[in-house]
Motif scaffolding. Structure first.
Motif, PDB file in Angstrom:
ATOM      1  N   SER A   1     -11.194   7.495   0.679  1.00 54.89           N
ATOM      2  CA  SER A   1     -10.997   8.670  -0.180  1.00 54.89           C
ATOM      3  C   SER A   1     -11.723   8.523  -1.514  1.00 54.89           C
TER       4      SER A   1
ATOM      5  N   ASN B   1      -7.926   4.205   4.645  1.00 55.12           N
ATOM      6  CA  ASN B   1      -7.968   5.628   4.287  1.00 55.12           C
ATOM      7  C   ASN B   1      -8.077   5.819   2.770  1.00 55.12           C
ATOM      8  N   LEU B   2      -7.349   4.998   2.015  1.00 52.92           N
ATOM      9  CA  LEU B   2      -7.414   5.094   0.557  1.00 52.92           C
ATOM     10  C   LEU B   2      -8.807   4.715   0.050  1.00 52.92           C
TER      11      LEU B   2
ATOM     12  N   VAL C   1       0.851  -1.192   0.000  1.00 49.44           N
ATOM     13  CA  VAL C   1       0.000   0.000   0.000  1.00 49.44           C
ATOM     14  C   VAL C   1       0.890   1.246   0.000  1.00 49.44           C
ATOM     15  N   ASP C   2       0.706   2.109  -0.994  1.00 41.58           N
ATOM     16  CA  ASP C   2       1.501   3.335  -1.119  1.00 41.58           C
ATOM     17  C   ASP C   2       0.564   4.543  -0.996  1.00 41.58           C
ATOM     18  N   PRO C   3       0.400   5.093   0.220  1.00 44.15           N
ATOM     19  CA  PRO C   3      -0.526   6.211   0.420  1.00 44.15           C
ATOM     20  C   PRO C   3      -0.154   7.453  -0.391  1.00 44.15           C
ATOM     21  N   SER C   4       1.155   7.685  -0.565  1.00 48.27           N
ATOM     22  CA  SER C   4       1.593   8.896  -1.268  1.00 48.27           C
ATOM     23  C   SER C   4       1.150   8.900  -2.730  1.00 48.27           C
TER      24      SER C   4
ATOM     25  N   PRO D   1      -0.474  -0.685  10.488  1.00 50.31           N
ATOM     26  CA  PRO D   1      -0.474   0.583   9.743  1.00 50.31           C
ATOM     27  C   PRO D   1      -0.884   0.390   8.287  1.00 50.31           C
ATOM     28  N   LYS D   2      -0.525  -0.752   7.693  1.00 50.55           N
ATOM     29  CA  LYS D   2      -0.899  -1.026   6.306  1.00 50.55           C
ATOM     30  C   LYS D   2      -2.415  -1.069   6.166  1.00 50.55           C
TER      31      LYS D   2
ATOM     32  N   VAL E   1      -4.609   0.438   8.077  1.00 49.10           N
ATOM     33  CA  VAL E   1      -5.115   1.812   8.253  1.00 49.10           C
ATOM     34  C   VAL E   1      -4.943   2.601   6.951  1.00 49.10           C
ATOM     35  N   ASN E   2      -3.788   2.447   6.324  1.00 53.17           N
ATOM     36  CA  ASN E   2      -3.528   3.157   5.058  1.00 53.17           C
ATOM     37  C   ASN E   2      -4.504   2.716   3.970  1.00 53.17           C
ATOM     38  N   LEU E   3      -4.776   1.416   3.915  1.00 48.94           N
ATOM     39  CA  LEU E   3      -5.710   0.917   2.912  1.00 48.94           C
ATOM     40  C   LEU E   3      -7.124   1.432   3.189  1.00 48.94           C
TER      41      LEU E   3
END
Length: 374
Positions: free
Chosen positions: A356, A352-353, A306-309, A345-346, A348-350
């Motif tokens: 969005s 959030n994506l 997962v790459d949030p940036s 954290p991965k 959580v990032n997923l």
């Protein structure tokens, strides 16, 4: 001068599974430090496996403890600062095992009830293959000496027992028994096929391998394709297959699961270098075992990155090949992945994506290279 094992007061506990290359590398490193290792195979102990997960927050193996200090997995051990590692080594040498040291198995087996003949035989076969894999895997976990393995008396014993598969009764197996039985048999057949037929080295050889390597089970022939796509995926077309594995008149259709089980994709080991550690599955707790395998696969960046940036999720090709098993669309696939991730954290990032509403999905190249020692 290093202390002898007998003078060491503490304990290094390694929770592992047989044949896991990361576990073998960790235990080799610990042995080089002059430390005795209490090696605990958690596969036969469902309650202990759950307890270790609660204790560490992880479902992967190995999990390493110096007395009551959790170090983490093999990567954590290998990357540990020398001074910190030396401090822990000294602690184990000088301090006795504390009362809150991690737990050990109670009794000789899991909380299993009596298994059917088919399940029992598959586990015996599986353990023999795992024994072979463990004995002939290099200490760094990267290479397998298949030539030496083929000459082992354990391999001859395995071949003799595999013949007994033709006598098992498949019709009476429950869903849980079918899952454990056919996953174990599939993984064993891959290794058996590598030893007898040779390791496939290109796409055409792989096609032949998965369509020709087979066992006679309960009076019917089952290839690797038949087991994966016919039985475990509920008779769905496999990659590049035009027809379903079993026709309506095929007696093997009666053995197929009524519905495909997506979790099997994280338990089947096709012999490629990127495959997860080989495990033995049991009917008791099979769903939790498979879920743990999925969590471990998704924790690894080779399975899900997962790459949030960049607003991007990169996935293993497995999710592309079998997308229909995970819902059929990118959105359903990602939600399935989110549901089956451990808290991290991965995850959580997923989340959030996904929230969005803007997310890119791509698939990473699949590493088909083998871990054969040539």
């Amino acid at each position: 001068m290093a202390q002898t094992e007998g003078s060491i007061k503490g304990r290094v506990t390694v929770y592992s599974v047989i044949g896991c290359p990361h576990c073998l590398q960790a235990k080799s490193t610990l042995k080089e430090l002059g430390l005795p290792v209490c090696d605990v195979d958690i596969n036969p102990h469902a309650a202990l496996r759950d307890e270790v997960k609660k204790l560490t927050g992880r479902s992967t193996v190995p999990q390493i403890f110096f007395n009551n200090v959790h170090v983490g997995g093999n990567d954590d051990l290998q990357k540990m600062a020398p001074e910190e590692l030396q401090r822990l080594v000294q602690m184990v040498r000088e301090q006795p095992i504390p009362a809150d040291a991690p737990p050990l198995p109670v009794g000789n087996s899991s909380d299993a009830t009596e298994e059917s003949g088919a399940s029992e035989l598959s586990e015996i076969l599986r353990n023999l293959i795992l024994k072979l894999y463990a004995d002939h895997l290099s200490s760094d976990g990267k290479f397998v000496d298949y030539k030496a393995m083929s000459q082992s008396p354990f391999f001859e014993q395995y071949c003799e027992l595999a013949v007994q598969l033709q006598r098992v009764e498949l019709g009476s197996l429950s869903r849980e028994e079918k899952l454990a039985f056919f996953i174990n048999v599939y993984n064993a057949l891959v290794i058996h096929g590598n030893l007898r037929m040779g390791i496939p080295k290109n796409m055409w050889q792989r096609y032949r391998f998965f369509n020709y390597a087979s066992y006679l089970i309960g009076g019917e022939v089952f290839t690797l394709q038949d087991i994966e796509n016919g039985v475990l995926r509920g008779n769905r077309k496999g990659v590049a297959q035009i027809l379903k594995p079993f026709s309506k008149s095929d007696p093997r259709l009666q053995v197929a699961l009524p519905d495909p089980e997506p979790l099997i994709h994280f338990a089947l080991n096709c012999g490629a270098k990127g495959c997860p550690p080989i495990k033995t599955y049991t009917p008791q707790g099979i769903d939790s075992q498979l879920r743990s395998a999925a969590e471990a696969f998704l924790e690894n960046d080779d399975g899900c990155l997962v790459d949030p940036s960049k607003g991007e999720v990169k996935l293993s090709q497995i999710f592309k090949w079998y997308k229909v098993d995970f819902g059929g669309t990118d959105e359903k696939l990602l939600n399935w992945i989110l549901k089956h991730m451990s808290d991290s954290p991965k995850k959580v990032n997923l989340q959030n994506l996904l929230s969005s509403g803007s997310i890119k999905v791509s698939f990473m190249p699949y590493d088909w290279s083998t871990n054969s020692k040539d």
